[in-house]
Design a protein around this motif. Structure first.
Motif: not given
Length: 179
Positions: A67, A69, A83, A88-89, A92-93
């Motif tokens: 991801c 991060k 992931r 995307a991490c 961050d959602s």
């Protein structure tokens, strides 16, 4: 889920599917998801939030991170990304922000468990929020029950929580060994 310490990164270990337990806990739908007092009101505020960087900058992305991060980790049991492939991490959602990092949600959960808890007093003000955020992540992703005690929080999510609710001395206990 893990039940013993490994000699390699958790990122590449084959696991097994386990049904999410429907334990006796408050459904997430009853939590106050939005902290409307701190939401951005104009595009400039939103732009500042999108450009803000969390925590220190790390030059090297660990080889097991997908991801972008995650941070380097010495113990193998902390080498787990959210992931399996690049993307995307999860930290961050919007769900992570609302369910795990929202101070109003964490206050609600902490006061639900202990109505007389003094969240304004003690010198270790972030510790109850940090530990509650860990629990919220585990309940969100794994459910509640016997398996939740063995759930491992991905490195990126753990550090996002630690950045939001830092330890006063900068030290964290990490994953404890099972006896």
């Amino acid at each position: 889920m893990i039940d013993k310490l490994s000699e390699t990164s958790l990122q590449n270990i084959k696991g097994r599917m386990i049904d999410k337990s429907q334990g006796d806990f408050m459904p997430s739908s009853q939590l106050p998801y939005r902290d409307r007092t701190t939401s951005p009101q104009n595009p400039e505020e939103l732009q500042l939030l999108q450009n803000r960087r969390e925590g220190p900058c790390f030059r090297e992305r660990p080889s097991w991170c997908c991801c972008g991060k995650c941070r380097p980790a010495d113990p193998f049991c902390e080498r787990l990304c959210c992931r399996k492939t690049d993307g995307a991490c999860i930290a961050d959602s919007p769900f992570f922000q609302q369910l795990v990092l929202s101070r109003s949600v964490l206050e609600f959960v902490l006061l639900y468990k202990d109505p007389f808890l003094d969240l304004q007093g003690s010198g270790a003000a972030n510790k109850p929020f940090r530990h509650c955020a860990y629990e919220r992540y585990i309940h969100w992703r794994f459910g509640e029950g016997d398996l939740s005690s063995r759930a491992v929080i991905p490195n990126c999510c753990r550090w996002r929580i630690r950045d939001a609710f830092p330890s006063e001395n900068g030290e964290y206990s990490g994953f404890g060994k099972r006896k």
